[in-house]
Motif scaffolding. Structure first.
Motif, PDB file in Angstrom:
ATOM      1  N   VAL A 869       0.831  -1.210   0.000  1.00 18.73           N
ATOM      2  CA  VAL A 869       0.000   0.000   0.000  1.00 18.73           C
ATOM      3  C   VAL A 869       0.863   1.258   0.000  1.00 18.73           C
ATOM      4  CG1 VAL A 869      -1.812   1.250   1.228  1.00 18.73           C
ATOM      5  CG2 VAL A 869      -1.802  -1.261   1.223  1.00 18.73           C
ATOM      6  N   THR A 870       1.944   1.226   0.763  1.00 18.99           N
ATOM      7  CA  THR A 870       2.764   2.446   0.928  1.00 18.99           C
ATOM      8  C   THR A 870       4.104   2.330   0.204  1.00 18.99           C
ATOM      9  OG1 THR A 870       3.630   1.513   2.986  1.00 18.99           O
ATOM     10  CG2 THR A 870       1.724   2.981   3.148  1.00 18.99           C
ATOM     11  N   PHE A 871       4.222   1.369  -0.721  1.00 23.14           N
ATOM     12  CA  PHE A 871       5.510   1.167  -1.384  1.00 23.14           C
ATOM     13  C   PHE A 871       5.957   2.412  -2.143  1.00 23.14           C
ATOM     14  CE2 PHE A 871       7.844  -0.068  -5.241  1.00 23.14           C
ATOM     15  CZ  PHE A 871       8.951  -0.661  -4.667  1.00 23.14           C
ATOM     16  N   GLU A 872       5.075   2.960  -2.963  1.00 19.42           N
ATOM     17  CA  GLU A 872       5.449   4.131  -3.752  1.00 19.42           C
ATOM     18  C   GLU A 872       5.772   5.338  -2.870  1.00 19.42           C
ATOM     19  OE1 GLU A 872       6.131   4.286  -6.814  1.00 19.42           O
ATOM     20  OE2 GLU A 872       5.550   2.194  -7.246  1.00 19.42           O
ATOM     21  N   PHE A 873       5.002   5.483  -1.800  1.00 23.68           N
ATOM     22  CA  PHE A 873       5.282   6.584  -0.868  1.00 23.68           C
ATOM     23  C   PHE A 873       6.646   6.394  -0.201  1.00 23.68           C
ATOM     24  CE2 PHE A 873       4.919   8.502   3.411  1.00 23.68           C
ATOM     25  CZ  PHE A 873       4.793   9.840   3.023  1.00 23.68           C
ATOM     26  N   GLY A 874       6.973   5.155   0.147  1.00 21.22           N
ATOM     27  CA  GLY A 874       8.277   4.855   0.716  1.00 21.22           C
ATOM     28  C   GLY A 874       9.399   5.152  -0.257  1.00 21.22           C
ATOM     29  N   ARG A 875       9.176   4.845  -1.536  1.00 23.62           N
ATOM     30  CA  ARG A 875      10.184   5.157  -2.556  1.00 23.62           C
ATOM     31  C   ARG A 875      10.377   6.673  -2.671  1.00 23.62           C
ATOM     32  NH1 ARG A 875      12.506   2.886  -7.140  1.00 23.62           N
ATOM     33  NH2 ARG A 875      12.872   4.366  -8.845  1.00 23.62           N
ATOM     34  N   ASP A 876       9.274   7.412  -2.609  1.00 28.51           N
ATOM     35  CA  ASP A 876       9.387   8.874  -2.654  1.00 28.51           C
ATOM     36  C   ASP A 876      10.209   9.399  -1.471  1.00 28.51           C
ATOM     37  OD1 ASP A 876       7.835   8.710  -4.895  1.00 28.51           O
ATOM     38  OD2 ASP A 876       5.969   9.269  -3.884  1.00 28.51           O
ATOM     39  N   LEU A 877       9.959   8.846  -0.290  1.00 28.33           N
ATOM     40  CA  LEU A 877      10.713   9.278   0.891  1.00 28.33           C
ATOM     41  C   LEU A 877      12.192   8.962   0.743  1.00 28.33           C
ATOM     42  CD1 LEU A 877       8.358   8.276   3.867  1.00 28.33           C
ATOM     43  CD2 LEU A 877       8.816  10.567   2.984  1.00 28.33           C
ATOM     44  N   MET A 878      12.492   7.790   0.169  1.00 27.58           N
ATOM     45  CA  MET A 878      13.892   7.413  -0.023  1.00 27.58           C
ATOM     46  C   MET A 878      14.576   8.352  -1.018  1.00 27.58           C
ATOM     47  SD  MET A 878      14.577   4.591   1.810  1.00 27.58           S
ATOM     48  CE  MET A 878      15.677   3.434   1.010  1.00 27.58           C
ATOM     49  N   CYS A 879      13.845   8.762  -2.042  1.00 19.26           N
ATOM     50  CA  CYS A 879      14.427   9.707  -3.018  1.00 19.26           C
ATOM     51  C   CYS A 879      14.724  11.059  -2.366  1.00 19.26           C
ATOM     52  CB  CYS A 879      13.474   9.881  -4.196  1.00 19.26           C
ATOM     53  SG  CYS A 879      13.276   8.391  -5.200  1.00 19.26           S
ATOM     54  N   ILE A 880      13.789  11.534  -1.568  1.00 13.96           N
ATOM     55  CA  ILE A 880      14.021  12.809  -0.858  1.00 13.96           C
ATOM     56  C   ILE A 880      15.166  12.652   0.128  1.00 13.96           C
ATOM     57  CG2 ILE A 880      12.987  14.487   0.711  1.00 13.96           C
ATOM     58  CD1 ILE A 880      10.288  13.861  -0.587  1.00 13.96           C
ATOM     59  N   ASP A 881      15.224  11.477   0.763  1.00 14.35           N
ATOM     60  CA  ASP A 881      16.286  11.235   1.726  1.00 14.35           C
ATOM     61  C   ASP A 881      17.660  11.246   1.061  1.00 14.35           C
ATOM     62  OD1 ASP A 881      17.241  10.657   4.322  1.00 14.35           O
ATOM     63  OD2 ASP A 881      17.445   8.550   3.779  1.00 14.35           O
ATOM     64  N   TYR A 882      17.709  10.751  -0.157  1.00  8.69           N
ATOM     65  CA  TYR A 882      18.983  10.776  -0.892  1.00  8.69           C
ATOM     66  C   TYR A 882      19.455  12.219  -1.110  1.00  8.69           C
ATOM     67  CZ  TYR A 882      22.441  10.093  -4.556  1.00  8.69           C
ATOM     68  OH  TYR A 882      23.600  10.099  -5.283  1.00  8.69           O
ATOM     69  N   MET A 883      18.514  13.109  -1.388  1.00  6.12           N
ATOM     70  CA  MET A 883      18.877  14.516  -1.541  1.00  6.12           C
ATOM     71  C   MET A 883      19.452  15.071  -0.238  1.00  6.12           C
ATOM     72  SD  MET A 883      15.663  16.009  -3.747  1.00  6.12           S
ATOM     73  CE  MET A 883      16.353  17.637  -3.667  1.00  6.12           C
ATOM     74  N   VAL A 884      18.851  14.710   0.904  1.00  2.62           N
ATOM     75  CA  VAL A 884      19.335  15.208   2.194  1.00  2.62           C
ATOM     76  C   VAL A 884      20.739  14.673   2.464  1.00  2.62           C
ATOM     77  CG1 VAL A 884      18.892  15.291   4.671  1.00  2.62           C
ATOM     78  CG2 VAL A 884      16.989  15.410   3.065  1.00  2.62           C
ATOM     79  N   PHE A 885      20.958  13.367   2.200  1.00  4.35           N
ATOM     80  CA  PHE A 885      22.288  12.794   2.409  1.00  4.35           C
ATOM     81  C   PHE A 885      23.326  13.450   1.492  1.00  4.35           C
ATOM     82  CE2 PHE A 885      20.402   9.009   4.557  1.00  4.35           C
ATOM     83  CZ  PHE A 885      21.255   8.985   5.651  1.00  4.35           C
ATOM     84  N   THR A 886      22.913  13.782   0.292  1.00  4.90           N
ATOM     85  CA  THR A 886      23.848  14.417  -0.637  1.00  4.90           C
ATOM     86  C   THR A 886      24.193  15.834  -0.189  1.00  4.90           C
ATOM     87  OG1 THR A 886      22.843  13.122  -2.427  1.00  4.90           O
ATOM     88  CG2 THR A 886      24.253  14.960  -3.050  1.00  4.90           C
ATOM     89  N   LEU A 887      23.186  16.565   0.313  1.00  9.48           N
ATOM     90  CA  LEU A 887      23.472  17.911   0.808  1.00  9.48           C
ATOM     91  C   LEU A 887      24.423  17.892   2.006  1.00  9.48           C
ATOM     92  CD1 LEU A 887      19.916  19.538   0.611  1.00  9.48           C
ATOM     93  CD2 LEU A 887      21.873  19.995  -0.862  1.00  9.48           C
ATOM     94  N   ARG A 888      24.487  16.750   2.673  1.00  5.61           N
ATOM     95  CA  ARG A 888      25.407  16.620   3.818  1.00  5.61           C
ATOM     96  C   ARG A 888      26.862  16.756   3.394  1.00  5.61           C
ATOM     97  NH1 ARG A 888      27.860  16.729   7.831  1.00  5.61           N
ATOM     98  NH2 ARG A 888      27.422  15.796   9.849  1.00  5.61           N
ATOM     99  N   LEU A 889      27.127  16.593   2.091  1.00  6.02           N
ATOM    100  CA  LEU A 889      28.489  16.753   1.582  1.00  6.02           C
ATOM    101  C   LEU A 889      29.017  18.176   1.798  1.00  6.02           C
ATOM    102  CD1 LEU A 889      28.485  14.786  -1.784  1.00  6.02           C
ATOM    103  CD2 LEU A 889      29.899  14.311   0.215  1.00  6.02           C
ATOM    104  N   ILE A 890      28.075  19.135   1.871  1.00  5.17           N
ATOM    105  CA  ILE A 890      28.498  20.536   2.021  1.00  5.17           C
ATOM    106  C   ILE A 890      29.321  20.707   3.290  1.00  5.17           C
ATOM    107  CG2 ILE A 890      27.652  22.882   2.347  1.00  5.17           C
ATOM    108  CD1 ILE A 890      25.273  22.192   0.619  1.00  5.17           C
ATOM    109  N   HIS A 891      28.899  20.060   4.360  1.00  3.36           N
ATOM    110  CA  HIS A 891      29.608  20.198   5.634  1.00  3.36           C
ATOM    111  C   HIS A 891      31.016  19.622   5.542  1.00  3.36           C
ATOM    112  CE1 HIS A 891      30.437  20.446   9.845  1.00  3.36           C
ATOM    113  NE2 HIS A 891      30.472  19.134  10.005  1.00  3.36           N
ATOM    114  N   ILE A 892      31.198  18.586   4.770  1.00  2.00           N
ATOM    115  CA  ILE A 892      32.509  17.945   4.679  1.00  2.00           C
ATOM    116  C   ILE A 892      33.536  18.900   4.098  1.00  2.00           C
ATOM    117  CG2 ILE A 892      33.777  16.057   3.569  1.00  2.00           C
ATOM    118  CD1 ILE A 892      31.276  14.363   3.800  1.00  2.00           C
TER     119      ILE A 892
END
Length: 1185
Positions: A869-892
């Motif tokens: 039921v929530t598979f697609e929504f979970g995929r959307d969250l994972m995609c947004i999460d990837y953006m957050v993890f990538t922005l974490r590179l700025i601090h490095i």
């Protein structure tokens, strides 16, 4: 935050209930008013001005011969009070009140100081005499202008006169006006001119009458040039004394004497915290015979008098009596009961002769003689001032001499010192002999100087025998905090924590007429309801955060790690007892006084205490931290700016002293930065500097050198990056000469030495335990993590179980799990803070919030993707999460010298974008709604409405105007079809208006707003770019601390390091060596040597700064000005001496002529025959003659 304010009723309805007026209720016919047919009363009013009650009893009024205020007048609620505005004068308002002559003086004093908010005096000078018709001599005017008012301005005095535009009152008013104009607007010791006049003498007094109060009352003065009984607009307040009479002078003297006597029993300073009672001095200028009664009344109340000899009238009489009759004996009474002294017959005869000479027209000579004899018995309270001869320049010392005479039988040196403190005259105090002053009196004066912010006296007392270790106890320190003004931020913070301890809200203030403040009422509720060190500790914990452990917990017998609830319970029990800790000397007196002064934003006082405190670098950074935190809580702009300026001053001091330390000894300066302080609750200079946002301090080469040393570990800083990369991927190369290491194991101090290990182990640790190696490993593994995450999302994201997840996705889950473990370790297993403090410190960091968001999104995405039921929504969250993890590179990449400042620019520009979006949203909504309403007359489809109101105007900004949507689509005007979802047709009636609005919209958005955004970005860029080096050096510290504390292995292999740490720290209890790179505990001789060395560097720095300041142009001008003043003073004195010599020559010439005349007369006379010839002039003098 608890706001404690005085409650004031706008109507001031309590004033008529408290203060009364007097009205004549008995008509007593004036015996000299026969020409008026008995139409005038002895009170001064005519018969028609009296009420029917006053005229009713004809029999009783017929037998009354003399009108008396107490018997023949009655009190009614006052009908004249409020603020006074003089027509045609400045906009400044004066206060006024009509009050009965029987009003208690305490009520009047509380009204002036508590309700009218006039500052409490450090000196009261009551000027009497100089009535209307008295011609003021020129030198008397100069004494009032250059002497009295100028001296009073330096002491924060009240000058009391009648306040009328005549005689002395007018001269004082003009002098106060002139000095107020010339004085600085920020002067804290302004003169308060108070007028106390008889109500019946004031002209145009009917303009002041208003039973509800006048705010303000318009007051007109007819003739400004001539002397008259109008109120003077140069006075701040008027007390109009009413005894029921009209046009009778002197009726206010009784009340004025009572008020002076009451003020003389009040204490100086804030809330009466001074070491002495308020000195009151009466000054007599001229004066009629009736003034002797006023002088005698005050002398019996031990009020000293200063008499201006030569001003005429009563002043000349008293000066003549005291100077010529001082040798007359005083006979002791034979009665042992009263022990009074009676004058001799010779003294009484002399007094009678002088009374007849000065007051020949007076009829009651015997009464005047008795009055004069009574004054003569208190002659030790009278000082004669020959103003015409002495001049007004040293008038302040004359005042001091006159006031010291009051306590001359006790200790004149102590009285002189206390007066000097009250007047803030350190030049007078320096002339006091301190060895003749009791130590207890010196401590009392020290408290007065501390509370009333007089740092020069604090310095003077400590240099002349006062021991701060003996003086400052914990009880005295609490009293200092209790003396804080109720309008300050510190007072509000202390009250907040006091309410928390008491568990109650502050009581509602009592009625304003009592004059009590909330703080005073709190102090009366009991000893446990007073401010204690626990509240001070709470304020410091609020300001310092988790940088320091709680202050004063040792004195209160509390453990540093105790919970807040247990601490409150323990302190309540302690304060209900004897509180023996209050008698204990403070362990760190200078640091405690420094904190007290900094919390009150006292610049000069806190700077002096900082000079006396140990650990000057850390103390300066601590003051900077406290002030910058206070400035965030302060609402008043001026106070906020002064706090920021003082904070910057302390940061500059820390930077300057550390520069001196770094030039002297590099290795000791490194130890200084990481030493664990015993004064500041276990913090270090680096920790305090980061908490204080001390960017200038962190930009110092010494601080950066230490950080670079820690960053590279035992490797040389000259190592090239490519060699480090090669060795990282081929670790065996660390045993070769590819990377240069120091020839000895690097330790920052000799006190900390790592254990000896084999070469293979030690070289391995030297490479892999360096923070730069940990950073490199984390960067490489983080890139691999992002690649794995992207591969899972793009290629290997399988459906929910049982089909998925794939093996790569499971590896991703484990990788994120190790990241979570590392975040938990950083949060709860670093340092000695409690879990609440650790959570609070973790959340305060922006990048930690980013990590927390990424982890929460990942967990939510994983849970959702496990269900159909929530598979697609979970995929959307994972995609947004990837953006957050990538922005974490700025601090490095903040460690990079070029990229670091750019990242700061990016953060500041994001704030600018939010302001820009607000303006853009306003224009977008305004245009979108208007455009939709003009183009489509009817449309109920919300989806289309939102797209056309918001999305389409947004596209217009970028030049995308889809005309085909308007004309190339099928439409209808049928409302039913439109309601069902059909496309509505456009309205062509308002096409012209739509085009105009589009042009305006594009003009504003594309030209005005876009250029505004560009200008904001340019300003931010230039601001950061100008200080890019400072910004980069400051933010570098956090990253170095982060990777210095991290294990050498990066996720997901970091789990092995976690297991190793668990075994070593928890099971084997092996202490960490790396922690000494940032926190070093020194004890014994090593600590004392470092403190002594730092103190020497501080003294050298202050000496060099003093030399630089003395060589500046401003200091040279000041010294030149002082020298010029000394020269002018000597010239003035020489002129006085020349004047006296000329007067002496004139007298000598007169005596010589007289003697010549006598000699010639005797020579021509036949009665006396001289035996020898008269003497002859000889020498040069004869030639000169």
């Amino acid at each position: 935050m608890v706001q404690i304010k005085r409650i004031e009723t706008p109507s001031r309805s309590w004033i008529p209930k408290r203060f009364k007026k007097r009205v004549c209720t008995t008509f007593v016919e004036e015996s000299s008013s026969s020409l008026n047919n008995g139409q005038q009363c002895q009170c001064g009013s005519v018969r028609n001005a009296h009420s029917s009650v006053a005229l009713g009893d004809y029999f009783s009024t017929a037998i009354v011969n003399h009108w008396n205020s107490a018997q023949h007048s009655s009190e009614y609620p006052t009908d004249a009070f409020g603020e006074l505005q003089f027509a045609g004068a400045s906009k400044r308002h004066s206060y006024f009140l009509r009050l009965s002559s029987d009003t208690p003086p305490d009520a009047a004093y509380n009204l002036i100081t508590k309700h009218w908010r006039l500052p409490a005096p450090n000196l009261v000078v009551s000027v009497v005499g100089g009535e209307a018709g008295t011609k003021m001599k020129t030198w008397v005017r100069e004494v009032l202008r250059q002497g009295l008012v100028k001296a009073s301005q330096g002491t924060g005095a009240w000058i009391i006169t009648t306040g009328l535009r005549e005689g002395v009152g007018r001269c004082v008013g003009e002098a106060v006006r002139d000095h107020a104009t010339a004085a600085s607007s920020v002067s804290l010791t302004k003169v308060v001119a108070l007028g106390i006049a008889p109500w019946g003498m004031v002209l145009n007094r009917d303009e002041l009458v208003n039973p509800k109060g006048s705010f303000p009352a318009k007051y007109h003065v007819s003739d400004m040039s001539e002397d008259s009984c109008y109120l003077d607009n140069n006075y701040q307040a008027f007390l109009l004394v009413d005894d029921g009479s009209v046009k009778h002078r002197g009726r206010e003297m009784g009340f004025r004497a009572k008020l002076e006597e009451y003020i003389s029993r009040q204490r100086t300073g804030i809330w009466g915290s001074g070491s002495i009672d308020i000195p009151v001095l009466c000054m007599l200028i001229s004066g009629e015979a009736s003034m002797l009664e006023r002088v005698d009344l005050s002398l019996k109340n031990s009020i000293p008098w200063l008499v201006l000899a030569g001003s005429g009238g009563g002043a000349d009489f008293l000066s003549d009596v005291l100077e010529t009759c001082s040798s007359a004996p005083v006979v002791q009474s034979s009665s042992e009961a009263d022990g009074e002294a009676f004058p001799s017959v010779d003294l009484k005869e002399r007094m009678t002769e002088r009374v007849k000479r000065y007051f020949p027209s007076e009829t009651e000579m015997d009464k005047l003689v008795e009055r004069a004899l009574s004054i003569y018995q208190n002659r030790h309270l009278i000082t004669i001032y020959h103003g015409e001869q002495e001049g007004p320049n040293e008038f302040d010392r004359v005042l001091l001499k006159a006031l010291v005479r009051v306590g001359i039988h006790v200790n004149p040196y102590n009285d002189e010192l206390k007066l000097a403190v009250a007047w803030n005259r350190v030049d007078i105090a320096k002339n006091v002999t301190f060895r003749d002053i009791l130590y207890e009196d010196l401590e009392e004066s020290m408290t007065d100087a501390l509370i009333n912010d007089k740092p020069q006296f604090v310095r003077l007392f400590t240099e002349n025998g006062l021991s701060i270790l003996k003086y400052l106890t914990y009880g005295r320190l609490e009293n200092l905090y209790r003396s804080v003004g109720d309008g300050t931020l510190l007072y509000q913070l202390l009250q907040r924590f006091l309410v928390e301890r008491l568990g109650t809200t502050p009581p509602v203030p009592i009625l304003p007429e009592t004059g009590l403040t909330v703080g005073e009422d709190t102090h009366r509720r009991g000893p446990d309801a007073e401010i204690s060190l626990f509240e001070v500790s709470g304020v410091l914990e609020l300001l310092m955060g988790d940088i320091c452990q709680p202050f004063y917990y040792d004195a209160l017998d509390l453990k540093p790690q105790v919970s807040r609830r247990k601490a409150l319970k323990s302190i309540r029990e302690l304060l209900r007892g004897d509180c023996e800790y209050r008698q204990t000397p403070c362990l760190l007196p200078w640091a405690s006084l420094f904190i007290w002064a900094v919390l009150q934003n006292r610049s000069e006082m806190s700077t002096y205490f900082w000079e006396m405190t140990r650990e000057p670098v850390l103390s300066a950074l601590s003051g900077c931290k406290i002030l910058r935190e206070l400035s965030k809580l302060e609402d008043e702009t001026e106070t906020k700016l002064s706090m920021k300026d003082l904070a910057q001053k302390f940061e500059n001091l820390a930077h300057g002293i550390f520069s001196s330390c770094y030039r002297s000894n590099e290795s000791r300066s490194f130890t200084l930065l990481i030493r664990k302080s015993t004064i500041w609750s276990g913090t270090t200079c680096l920790q305090m500097g980061m908490g204080a946002d001390a960017r200038l301090f962190f930009s110092h080469d010494g601080v950066q050198s230490l950080l670079s040393q820690i960053w590279w570990g035992d490797m040389k800083r000259s190592t090239e990056v490519w060699k480090l990369m090669v060795t990282f991927f081929c670790p065996v190369l660390c045993y070769t000469d590819l990377i240069s290491f120091r020839s000895y194991p690097h330790t920052l101090t000799e006190e900390v030495k790592p254990p000896t290990r084999p070469f293979i182990v030690s070289r391995w640790r030297q490479f892999w335990f360096a923070p730069i190696t940990s950073f490199l490993g984390n960067v490489v593994m983080y890139f691999l993590f992002l690649l794995l995450f992207a591969y899972v999302l793009l290629v290997d994201f399988l459906p929910p179980p049982p089909d998925g997840p794939a093996c790569t996705e499971c590896v991703l889950y484990f990788w994120v799990f190790t990241i979570v473990c590392e975040e938990i370790r950083e949060t709860f297993f670093m340092g000695t803070m409690t879990w609440r403090q650790s959570m609070r410190a973790y959340i305060q960091d922006v990048w930690n919030k980013c990590d927390l968001t990424a982890i929460m999104l990942f967990i939510a995405g994983v849970i959702c993707r496990m269900f159909d039921v929530t598979f697609e929504f979970g995929r959307d969250l994972m995609c947004i999460d990837y953006m957050v993890f990538t922005l974490r590179l700025i601090h490095i990449f903040t460690i990079h010298k070029q990229l670091g400042p750019k990242i700061i620019m990016l953060g500041k520009m994001m704030k600018d974008v939010f302001f820009f979006l607000f303006f853009l949203w306003v224009w977008l909504v305004a245009y979108g709604v208007a455009n939709q309403a003009l183009v489509y007359s009817y449309d109920t489809n919300l989806d289309r409405i939102f797209r056309r109101v918001f999305y389409r105007p947004y596209l217009h900004i970028f030049g995308q105007i889809p005309l085909h949507i308007w004309w190339d689509v099928e439409c209808t005007d049928n409302m039913t079809l439109i309601h069902e979802g059909a496309e509505p047709c456009r309205t062509e009636f308002s096409n012209w208006l739509v085009v105009i609005l589009l042009v305006i919209y594009l003009l504003v958005t594309n030209i005005v707003l876009i250029n505004l955004l560009i200008a904001m970005f340019s300003y931010t860029f230039s601001e950061v770019q100008a200080n890019s080096d400072i910004y980069w050096k400051f933010q570098r510290y956090n990253l170095i601390v982060l990777y210095h504390s991290r294990p050498s292995l990066a996720p997901p292999f970091i789990i092995l390091s976690h297991l190793n740490l668990f075994i070593k720290r928890i099971i084997r209890k092996v202490p960490s060596i790396k922690i000494h790179h940032f926190v070093l505990q020194l004890r014994g001789k090593a600590a004392n040597r470092l403190i002594t060395w730092e103190t020497i560097q501080k003294e050298d720095f202050l000496t060099s700064q003093s030399k630089i300041q003395k060589s500046s142009d401003s200091e040279r001008l000041k010294r030149m000005s002082v020298k010029v003043d000394d020269v002018l003073k000597h010239v003035t004195e020489s002129r006085d001496i020349d004047h006296r010599l000329r007067a002496l020559e004139t007298q000598m010439e007169y005596c010589s002529n007289t003697l010549n005349w006598i000699a010639e007369t005797l020579e021509q006379s036949s009665v006396f025959k001289p035996t020898r010839p008269p003497p002859q002039l000889k020498g040069a003098y004869k030639e000169k003659m």
